[in-house]
Design a protein around this motif. Structure first.
Motif, short mmCIF file in Angstrom:
data_model
loop_
_atom_site.label_atom_id
_atom_site.label_comp_id
_atom_site.label_asym_id
_atom_site.label_seq_id
_atom_site.Cartn_x
_atom_site.Cartn_y
_atom_site.Cartn_z
N ALA B 125 0.80 -1.22 0.00
CA ALA B 125 0.00 0.00 0.00
C ALA B 125 0.83 1.27 0.00
O ALA B 125 0.27 2.36 0.02
CB ALA B 125 -0.93 -0.01 1.21
N ASN B 126 2.15 1.17 0.03
CA ASN B 126 2.93 2.38 -0.10
C ASN B 126 4.32 2.18 -0.70
O ASN B 126 4.68 2.87 -1.63
CB ASN B 126 3.08 3.11 1.24
CG ASN B 126 3.71 4.48 1.08
OD1 ASN B 126 3.19 5.35 0.40
ND2 ASN B 126 4.86 4.67 1.68
N GLY B 128 7.77 2.07 -2.40
CA GLY B 128 7.97 2.33 -3.81
C GLY B 128 9.18 1.68 -4.44
O GLY B 128 9.49 1.93 -5.60
N ARG B 139 0.90 -4.20 -6.10
CA ARG B 139 1.16 -2.88 -5.53
C ARG B 139 0.11 -1.89 -6.00
O ARG B 139 -0.14 -1.78 -7.20
CB ARG B 139 2.54 -2.42 -5.95
CG ARG B 139 2.95 -1.19 -5.25
CD ARG B 139 4.40 -0.81 -5.30
NE ARG B 139 5.29 -1.51 -6.16
CZ ARG B 139 6.61 -1.38 -6.06
NH1 ARG B 139 7.12 -0.62 -5.11
NH2 ARG B 139 7.40 -2.01 -6.90
N SER B 141 0.32 1.36 -5.01
CA SER B 141 0.86 2.70 -4.79
C SER B 141 1.58 3.16 -6.06
O SER B 141 0.95 3.71 -6.95
CB SER B 141 1.77 2.70 -3.57
OG SER B 141 2.72 1.66 -3.65
N TYR B 142 2.88 2.95 -6.11
CA TYR B 142 3.65 3.43 -7.26
C TYR B 142 5.03 2.81 -7.17
O TYR B 142 5.39 2.26 -6.14
CB TYR B 142 3.79 4.97 -7.20
CG TYR B 142 4.42 5.44 -5.92
CD1 TYR B 142 3.66 5.60 -4.76
CD2 TYR B 142 5.79 5.70 -5.83
CE1 TYR B 142 4.24 5.98 -3.57
CE2 TYR B 142 6.37 6.10 -4.64
CZ TYR B 142 5.59 6.23 -3.51
OH TYR B 142 6.16 6.60 -2.32
N HIS B 147 7.31 7.31 -10.57
CA HIS B 147 7.04 8.58 -9.89
C HIS B 147 7.91 9.66 -10.51
O HIS B 147 7.43 10.75 -10.86
CB HIS B 147 7.36 8.40 -8.40
CG HIS B 147 7.04 9.58 -7.55
ND1 HIS B 147 7.38 9.63 -6.22
CD2 HIS B 147 6.41 10.74 -7.80
CE1 HIS B 147 6.98 10.77 -5.70
NE2 HIS B 147 6.39 11.47 -6.64
N VAL B 302 -1.83 10.82 0.40
CA VAL B 302 -1.72 9.80 -0.64
C VAL B 302 -1.64 8.41 -0.01
O VAL B 302 -2.14 7.43 -0.58
CB VAL B 302 -0.52 10.12 -1.58
CG1 VAL B 302 0.79 9.82 -0.91
CG2 VAL B 302 -0.65 9.38 -2.88
N VAL B 303 -1.06 8.32 1.19
CA VAL B 303 -1.02 7.02 1.87
C VAL B 303 -2.43 6.55 2.20
O VAL B 303 -2.75 5.36 2.06
CB VAL B 303 -0.16 7.11 3.16
CG1 VAL B 303 -0.43 5.95 4.07
CG2 VAL B 303 1.30 7.16 2.82
N GLN B 306 -3.99 5.31 -1.04
CA GLN B 306 -3.43 4.03 -1.46
C GLN B 306 -3.94 2.89 -0.58
O GLN B 306 -4.23 1.80 -1.07
CB GLN B 306 -1.89 4.10 -1.41
CG GLN B 306 -1.31 4.97 -2.49
CD GLN B 306 0.14 5.39 -2.21
OE1 GLN B 306 0.77 6.02 -3.02
NE2 GLN B 306 0.66 5.04 -1.04
N SER B 307 -4.04 3.16 0.71
CA SER B 307 -4.53 2.12 1.61
C SER B 307 -5.98 1.78 1.31
O SER B 307 -6.38 0.62 1.37
CB SER B 307 -4.38 2.58 3.07
OG SER B 307 -3.06 2.98 3.31
#
Lengths: 313, 376, 285
Positions: B125-126, B128, B139, B141-142, B147, B302-303, B306-307
């Motif tokens: 969830a976060n 990278g 994933r 997130s990214y 990014h 953003v966390v 993403q979560s």
């Protein structure tokens, strides 16, 4: 304590520890393996701090050196657990000689700060040597260590536990033997009265360096176990927090003893896991309170408590 | 010796407690193990992560994919060794069906390795780190590379094709993001950056000595900083007058909710490229932002986003049924507050739009959308 | 020109480090107590200010008011620390380290639980929140002024007043001092109170400079230890010059040798420990 009773007690403890794979589930067994490794490292620090009178805040550097050495050996040289362990110990000795040569020229609080500096520099070195150590994401792709075919007969976690128990028992035994040896007594002498030792013809800095090397080599062995257990090492293994944790284990166990810190090490690792699961983010408060309480109620650590009870008996 | 026995009793006692509560494997419940930083340097993000996950569950009546859902959190204290131990505990003892969470990359690397050994899928969830991803790892997130890559593409259009200076923290997140930027910039026709300034990670209290290394010919600066360093950087950049000397484009972390209040007025006018903005105009986001604001009084970070999406992914996969790992790989488009995105077939990393945003008057206004490169 | 700004900024950072470290060095020098809770005290100052004024800028008067409140809090915490340490007299540095470490953990965790674990920062007070000539933050100049004022005040107290003379005497020869009828215990208590108050005050002063977050206490403690090691223990002059030097290492040093930036601080400390263990400006025992 009567040596015969002591011998029986040791044998009993070893026997209890040896049957743990039949008692504990895999997760707890793995936790205990880790606890034993940290217990050994705490005992090695006790040898340096208590016996040698050299308080170190950088002992985790040896953990890291041993762990990275074992990990790199596993990746590039041999999958044999003993081979990895021996390389780790050798690396620990070399690191101890290189840094200890300078460190033993300082004393007391200054030795403490110097070892802190060594530890921090080691963390930076581990973080920045990305090609060798994998940088801050750690060393990955480490194959599992081969445990002399034992892992074909029993589950790996049990085989590893016995391997760790053997290494810790032997490492601890080595510390005890060295402590009681002439060299060990010279180390104690250098702690007690440097001037007199020098007058007697001892090379005090050399004796101190020997203490650093012994402590470092045993700690590196513990570090190798940590890496072999998790097949992972990262610069966080060398952080100041880990050095502080090891020192706390020594103080809680009783710095004048080797067994006390060993037990305190196992107990603290287990306690951390238990309180973190039970209390979430409040586990730190429990630890802080524990330190404060132990300072007041257990002035000699666990060892002090045993001694008082033995004397009272 | 007594205390050795005590320690072992403690160990066994917690074993008994856990065992008694385990019971048989319950097929109508899906268990999610979330490894979050509840203490340690990343704990600022851990609160958001847990809150977003619990918010999603509350919205869905504590059900995912029709099954009763149980969320078990564990603290990694920002440390990969601890994270790995928690992964062992969650898989071996709690028998979770999937592991999620994971803020810091070193922790994610260690946990992904352990989860693979225990044959449990992981939904990141976060974290990278570029190296993560593959079978069993998903994933939402990214990747650090993407990014920076998206920002590089945008910069070539918006800031010109030369005079780029890169600056970031010297750890994998920083270097990977900056590399992505250089590649994206080059792809869009830009020249090689004229300088790259790396600052010691976590040990920099003051960026002035590094900002002073920006060459005079620099046209713009792209930076990667997160957390506390993002705050210090943003304040230093403004207060030492560099905003008058060189244009600034930043990573998403510098104008993220978790640091905006601390940066204060110095955040005004900062342009960044990120995967989300609370100001995005779509129905999903409007609902998400209002729910989050009702719960916390702030915009979502953003966390948090993403979560939320991590739970969405797990929700869809559980609903599809069958082996969870396979189901996770087969989830197609996800309607997220960030827009619609999906995971690539190979490493299960998100294929998503990126947005150029400018922080003005308390909101990250979206000024451009950077679509993903067409699949090659 | 850039380097001049950097060097000047080093003085500002050094000023903050001085206010932080002078208490630590006096407590160590006089009581022979290694106060590992010093960083947590700094953190308490910052979080106390955060609780009262939040992250928005306030007027200078309010800011100073908060700082004075922090001083009071520091005196209270210092009293607690003194009481906590008293049973440990004569037990050596390591026991004190364990105790003060435990207290530090309790204090910092209490702060984080009371506020939250997020990132925070104090805003510079209104009037000092701009930049001089658009390129140097006015607040840092204020920090330098504050640091100079405190340095001057502590120096004056130490060298020119009876209280200072008592403290110096208690460092040099406590038995003799007690023999003259002075309550040495009270002198020691005074030093602890002052040292802790300064640490908490430094936390407010540094609030706009160093972010408030988990781990701040350890970061600040390590900096303070480095300053007193480099500068020399139990010496105000040592703390001042050590702080200035470390301030420069972290700014000018880093600007001049960026490749070694990560190692510079600890390399300097290690070098001082090997060649001048008493510190560059310390009193050789």
């Amino acid at each position: 304590m009567n040596p015969r009773i002591k011998g029986v007690a040791v044998a009993a403890v070893l026997a209890v520890m040896a049957v743990m794979p039949y008692v504990l589930d895999p997760y707890r067994l793995d936790l205990l393996s880790g606890g034993l490794a940290y217990g050994l490292m705490a005992a090695s620090l006790a040898f340096l701090v208590g016996h040698g009178g050299l308080p170190s805040l950088g002992h985790a550097a040896f953990l890291g050196v041993g762990a990275y050495a074992a990990g790199l050996t596993a990746k590039h040289l041999t999958a044999n657990a003993l081979g990895q362990l021996l390389v780790a110990i050798a690396a620990g000795v070399v690191f101890a000689l290189l840094t200890g040569w300078f460190a033993v020229r300082t004393k007391g609080f200054f030795f403490l700060m110097f070892t802190l500096a060594i530890g921090e520099i080691a963390v930076q070195a581990a973080t920045r040597s990305t090609r060798v150590t994998g940088g801050d994401n750690g060393l990955s792709g480490i194959p599992k260590a081969e445990l002399f075919g034992l892992d074909a007969v029993v589950p790996y976690v049990a085989a590893f536990y016995w391997w760790a128990l053997a290494v810790v028992a032997l490492g601890f035994g080595a510390l005890v033997l060295l402590r009681n040896s002439p060299l060990g007594r010279a180390v104690a002498g250098a702690r007690e009265n440097e001037a007199r030792m020098a007058a007697l013809g001892y090379h005090v800095t050399g004796v101190r360096l020997a203490a650093v090397v012994i402590a470092g080599a045993v700690c590196a062995a513990g570090g190798a176990l940590v890496e072999q257990k998790d097949t992972f090492v990262a610069p966080t293994h060398l952080e100041i927090g880990v050095s502080v944790l090891l020192l706390v284990m020594v103080l809680l166990g009783g710095r004048d003893s080797l067994a006390g810190p060993l037990v305190a090490g196992v107990a603290l690792i287990v306690l951390r896991a238990v309180t973190s699961t039970a209390l979430g983010d409040k586990w730190l408060l429990v630890e802080g309170a524990l330190f404060v309480i132990c300072v007041y109620l257990l002035p000699g650590g666990l060892q002090g408590l045993w001694r008082r009870r033995a004397q009272a008996a | 010796m007594r205390y050795a026995v005590l320690a072992l009793l403690l160990l066994s006692a917690s074993a008994c407690g856990g065992g008694a509560m385990q019971g048989a494997q319950d097929d109508s419940t899906v268990k999610i193990g979330a490894i979050i930083s509840q203490t340690g340097v990343y704990s600022a993000l851990g609160d958001d992560m847990e809150a977003a996950m619990r918010l999603y569950l509350t919205e869905k009546g504590d059900k995912l994919g029709g099954k009763r859902a149980e969320l078990i959190t564990a603290d990694d204290a920002g440390n990969p060794e601890t994270g790995q131990q928690k992964a062992k505990q969650l898989t071996l003892e709690n028998k979770v069906d999937v592991i999620t969470g994971l803020i810091a990359s070193p922790v994610a690397v260690a946990v992904a390795k352990e989860a693979a050994a225990q044959k449990t899928p992981v939904v990141i969830a976060n974290a990278g780190a570029d190296a993560l991803g593959g079978p069993g790892v998903f994933r939402v997130s990214y990747t650090n590379y993407m990014h920076g890559y998206a920002a590089g593409k945008y910069a070539a259009e918006a800031y010109g094709k030369d005079g780029a200076v890169l600056m970031g923290a010297d750890y994998s997140a920083g270097t990977e993001t900056l590399k992505g930027f250089a590649d994206g910039f080059a792809k869009a026709g830009g020249a090689a950056p004229i300088k790259q300034i790396l600052t010691p990670f976590g040990k920099t209290q003051n960026f002035q000595p590094y900002l002073s290394q920006i060459p005079a010919e620099a046209k713009f600066l792209y930076v990667f900083y997160a957390g506390g360093e993002a705050i210090t950087f943003a304040k230093n950049f403004k207060q030492f007058g560099y905003d008058q000397k060189v244009k600034l484009l930043t990573c998403q972390n510098i104008t993220d909710e978790d640091v905006l209040q601390a940066i204060g007025a110095d955040a005004e006018g900062i342009t960044s490229v990120g995967l989300y903005s609370p100001a995005l105009d779509n129905a999903e986001n409007a609902a998400f932002v209002s729910k989050w604001k009702a719960k916390t009084g702030k915009n979502p970070s953003v966390v948090a986003l993403q979560s939320w999406d991590a739970m969405q992914l797990i929700d869809k996969a559980v609903a599809a049924g069958g082996d969870l790992s396979e189901a996770l790989a087969k989830v197609g488009d996800i309607t997220s507050p960030r827009g619609t995105f999906k995971l690539d077939a190979d490493k299960h990393n998100p294929v998503q739009n990126w947005y150029a945003r400018t922080y003005e008057g308390g909101a990250n206004k979206v000024i451009a959308t950077i679509p993903p490169d067409p699949a090659s | 020109m850039n380097l001049l700004v950097t060097a000047f900024d080093g003085i500002a950072f050094g000023a903050l480090l001085f206010v932080l470290a002078v208490g630590l060095t006096m407590i160590f020098g006089l009581l022979d107590v290694l106060n590992l809770a010093h960083g947590a005290l700094y953190m308490a100052g910052g979080y106390l200010a955060l609780l009262i004024i939040g992250e928005a800028p306030v007027s200078l008067a309010v800011f100073i008011g908060v700082a004075l409140l922090a001083v009071v809090a520091g005196l209270v915490l210092g009293g607690g620390l003194s009481a906590a340490i008293r049973p440990l007299r004569g037990r050596g540095h390591l026991d004190q380290a364990l105790l003060t470490m435990g207290l530090a953990i309790l204090l910092s965790e209490f702060l984080l639980q009371s506020v939250d674990r997020g990132f925070h920062s104090l805003a510079a007070p209104i009037g000092l929140d701009g930049s001089i000539a658009g390129s140097y933050p006015a607040y840092r100049v204020a920090v330098i002024v504050a640091g100079l004022a405190i340095a001057g005040a502590t120096f004056w107290v130490f060298e020119k007043t009876r209280a200072g003379a008592l403290v110096r005497a208690a460092v040099d020869d406590p038995e003799m001092l007690a023999a003259t009828g002075v309550n040495v215990r009270r002198v020691r208590l005074g030093v602890v109170l002052a040292g802790c108050a300064l640490a908490v005050f430094a936390g407010v002063l540094g609030g706009p400079l160093l972010n408030l977050r988990a781990g701040l206490d350890t970061e600040v403690l390590v900096l303070a230890l480095i300053v007193i090691v480099v500068g020399g223990l139990a010496s105000i002059r040592g703390a001042a010059l050590g702080a200035l030097l470390i301030g420069q290492v972290q700014t000018l040093g880093v600007a001049l040798v960026p490749e070694l930036a990560a190692y510079l601080l600890f390399a300097v400390m290690a070098a001082v420990l090997l060649w001048r263990p008493a510190g560059l400006f310390g009193r050789t025992a």
